[in-house]
Design a protein around this motif. Sequence first.
Motif, mmCIF file in Angstrom:
data_model
loop_
_atom_site.group_PDB
_atom_site.id
_atom_site.type_symbol
_atom_site.label_atom_id
_atom_site.label_comp_id
_atom_site.label_asym_id
_atom_site.label_seq_id
_atom_site.Cartn_x
_atom_site.Cartn_y
_atom_site.Cartn_z
ATOM 1 N N VAL A 74 65.534 46.066 29.246
ATOM 2 C CA VAL A 74 66.246 46.957 30.171
ATOM 3 C C VAL A 74 67.193 47.823 29.350
ATOM 4 N N MET A 75 67.132 49.134 29.602
ATOM 5 C CA MET A 75 68.003 50.093 28.931
ATOM 6 C C MET A 75 68.840 50.821 29.972
ATOM 7 N N ARG A 76 70.085 51.063 29.631
ATOM 8 C CA ARG A 76 70.959 51.817 30.529
ATOM 9 C C ARG A 76 71.336 53.148 29.878
ATOM 10 N N PHE A 77 71.068 54.248 30.600
ATOM 11 C CA PHE A 77 71.530 55.563 30.161
ATOM 12 C C PHE A 77 72.949 55.780 30.676
ATOM 13 N N TYR A 78 73.748 56.504 29.911
ATOM 14 C CA TYR A 78 75.139 56.742 30.301
ATOM 15 C C TYR A 78 75.275 57.871 31.320
ATOM 16 N N GLU A 79 74.247 58.708 31.415
ATOM 17 C CA GLU A 79 74.256 59.811 32.377
ATOM 18 C C GLU A 79 72.957 59.793 33.171
ATOM 19 N N ASP A 80 72.946 60.514 34.289
ATOM 20 C CA ASP A 80 71.744 60.573 35.121
ATOM 21 C C ASP A 80 70.583 61.184 34.337
ATOM 22 N N ILE A 81 69.394 60.634 34.565
ATOM 23 C CA ILE A 81 68.196 61.111 33.882
ATOM 24 C C ILE A 81 67.006 60.903 34.812
ATOM 25 N N THR A 82 66.068 61.834 34.797
ATOM 26 C CA THR A 82 64.903 61.728 35.678
ATOM 27 C C THR A 82 63.833 60.848 35.037
ATOM 28 N N GLU A 83 62.911 60.402 35.867
ATOM 29 C CA GLU A 83 61.810 59.574 35.373
ATOM 30 C C GLU A 83 60.938 60.353 34.396
ATOM 31 N N GLU A 84 60.730 61.645 34.681
ATOM 32 C CA GLU A 84 59.920 62.479 33.794
ATOM 33 C C GLU A 84 60.581 62.624 32.425
ATOM 34 N N GLU A 85 61.897 62.744 32.414
ATOM 35 C CA GLU A 85 62.615 62.856 31.139
ATOM 36 C C GLU A 85 62.507 61.560 30.337
ATOM 37 N N VAL A 86 62.598 60.432 31.036
ATOM 38 C CA VAL A 86 62.471 59.144 30.343
ATOM 39 C C VAL A 86 61.103 59.036 29.682
ATOM 40 N N ARG A 87 60.050 59.372 30.412
ATOM 41 C CA ARG A 87 58.698 59.303 29.852
ATOM 42 C C ARG A 87 58.554 60.255 28.660
ATOM 43 N N TYR A 88 59.174 61.410 28.762
ATOM 44 C CA TYR A 88 59.095 62.396 27.678
ATOM 45 C C TYR A 88 59.713 61.837 26.393
ATOM 46 N N TYR A 89 60.904 61.258 26.508
ATOM 47 C CA TYR A 89 61.575 60.746 25.305
ATOM 48 C C TYR A 89 60.934 59.456 24.803
ATOM 49 N N PHE A 90 60.363 58.665 25.712
ATOM 50 C CA PHE A 90 59.617 57.488 25.269
ATOM 51 C C PHE A 90 58.414 57.913 24.422
ATOM 52 N N LYS A 91 57.758 58.981 24.839
ATOM 53 C CA LYS A 91 56.606 59.476 24.078
ATOM 54 C C LYS A 91 57.040 59.982 22.708
ATOM 55 N N LYS A 92 58.235 60.589 22.657
ATOM 56 C CA LYS A 92 58.778 61.082 21.388
ATOM 57 C C LYS A 92 58.977 59.942 20.392
ATOM 58 N N PHE A 93 59.269 58.751 20.905
ATOM 59 C CA PHE A 93 59.548 57.607 20.041
ATOM 60 C C PHE A 93 58.349 56.656 19.930
ATOM 61 N N THR A 94 57.163 57.171 20.207
ATOM 62 C CA THR A 94 55.935 56.402 20.007
ATOM 63 C C THR A 94 55.262 56.897 18.730
ATOM 64 N N GLY A 95 54.798 55.961 17.916
ATOM 65 C CA GLY A 95 54.214 56.317 16.623
ATOM 66 C C GLY A 95 55.157 55.918 15.502
ATOM 67 N N ARG A 96 55.083 56.618 14.393
ATOM 68 C CA ARG A 96 55.943 56.319 13.242
ATOM 69 C C ARG A 96 57.317 56.937 13.464
ATOM 70 N N ILE A 97 58.345 56.102 13.352
ATOM 71 C CA ILE A 97 59.712 56.568 13.584
ATOM 72 C C ILE A 97 60.607 56.119 12.428
ATOM 73 N N TYR A 98 61.724 56.810 12.279
ATOM 74 C CA TYR A 98 62.743 56.394 11.316
ATOM 75 C C TYR A 98 63.736 55.477 12.016
ATOM 76 N N GLN A 99 64.163 54.431 11.300
ATOM 77 C CA GLN A 99 65.179 53.532 11.841
ATOM 78 C C GLN A 99 66.172 53.138 10.765
ATOM 79 N N LEU A 100 67.436 53.079 11.155
ATOM 80 C CA LEU A 100 68.488 52.551 10.294
ATOM 81 C C LEU A 100 68.934 51.227 10.895
ATOM 82 N N PRO A 101 68.703 50.101 10.203
ATOM 83 C CA PRO A 101 69.084 48.797 10.761
ATOM 84 C C PRO A 101 70.563 48.759 11.131
ATOM 85 N N PRO A 102 70.923 47.963 12.131
ATOM 86 C CA PRO A 102 72.336 47.860 12.522
ATOM 87 C C PRO A 102 73.186 47.274 11.403
#
Length: 365
Positions: A74-102
Motif C-alpha cells: 500500500v502506497m500513500r500519495f501526499y496529494e490527490d492523484i487520478t487512477e490514470e496518473e497512477v498507472r502512467y507513473y507505474f509504467k514509467k517505473f517498470t523495466g530497468r530503473i536506477y535506485q539508491l539504497p536507503p
Amino acid sequence: MDFSNINGFVVLDKPQGPTSHQVDHWVREILGIEKVAHIGTLDPNVTGVLTMAIGKAVRLVDVVHESPKEYVGVMRFYEDITEEEVRYYFKKFTGRIYQLPPVRSAVARSLRIKTVYSLDLLEKKDRLVLFHVKCESGTYIRTLCTDIGYVSGKGGQMVDLRRTSTGPFSEDRCITLQDFAAMVELARKGEDKLLRDHILDMTYAFKDYPKIVVKRSAMRNIAHGSDLYAGGIKIIDGKFRKGERVAVISEDNDLVGTGIAMCSSDNIFMKVVDFDHIFLEADDGKDNVVRIGKEAVQKSGSGLHKDIQRSEGRKDTRTGWYGRDTGPEKTADRVWKGKNKGRVYPRSGADKGGGGKERHGRDHQ
C-alpha cells in the motif's frame, strides 16, 4: 525424528515485529540444530514469505536469493492523484530503473540498476493505492514508492508491505511459526507426517529451472569436483542458453548440484556445466582437501564440503609455491615467493616437493 537429517526448506509467514534474524534464531531453537538460514531479509514491519533453509539447503541460500521477489503493498500519495496518473507513473517505473539504497541498509549506498518486471495497480481509494510488484532481488520497495511519489510531483511513501513469493516459494505454502513449532512437537512424539509434508526438498528450489539428469557413471567424478561434460548427460529437461543457471539431478531425482551452463541446450559440446555448488558425498580417505585442476573441494566431516572453492593465490602446502594453480598438474605455472616475488615460472616435470622449490630458487637468485 532426527531433525539433524532435515535438508530442505520451510516457508514461514513472518509476522510484523521480529527481524528475519530473530526468526532464524527461533527456528534453530525449535529444531535444536544450527544449520538454519533465511532467504531474503524482510524489515521488521514487513510480513509474508520468509523461506527458511535447513541443513544442506543452507548452501543454496545465495542461489535462491537471486530469484525474483513479489510483493503486495500500500502506497500513500501526499496529494490527490487520478487512477490514470497512477498507472502512467507505474509504467514509467517498470523495466530497468536506477535506485539508491536507503541510509539504513545492508549494502553500500551507491546508485544501482534494478529490474522491475511488473508493477500493477490493484485498487485505489482516495490517496491510498494497493499495488502488486514483481522485481529483481535487492530492489527496495520503500525506495520505489518514494521515487514514484517524487517523479509524480505528488510525493508519497509506502505504508504497508507483504512479500508473496521468493522464486518458487509462494505464500500458498506458508505456515506460521506457531504451527511450525506444533508440527515439530508432534514429530518428537513420532507423528512426523505433517512436518514432512511442509518440508520442501532441495530440488524444489529449482522447480522453474532447466534440469539435466546425469548418468550414474558420472556421479563419482562430480563428487570429487569435476564439472559436467557431455558424456555424463542422460536427459535434458528444458531449454537453456549459455550463461544461464541449471540444476543437475540424479536418476533418483536427488539434487547433485547447480552451476552455469557453458553452452546452450541446442548446441551441446564437451563442457556443459561449470558447477558452483555440488551436493554429493565423497571421501578420499587421505587429505582434507582434494584438488582437481584449479578447484579445491574442502572436506567437511566424513565427506567433502561440496562447495567448490577457487584456489587462486593460495599456498601449495606440498611445495611452498604460490601460484595461479595449486592443483596437481605438472605443467602448472608457479610464482616464487621470496626475492623474485611476482615472477611466474613454468613448473617442469622434475619440480616436485621441496627439492623443486630449492632448485628454482637457486636458478633465479
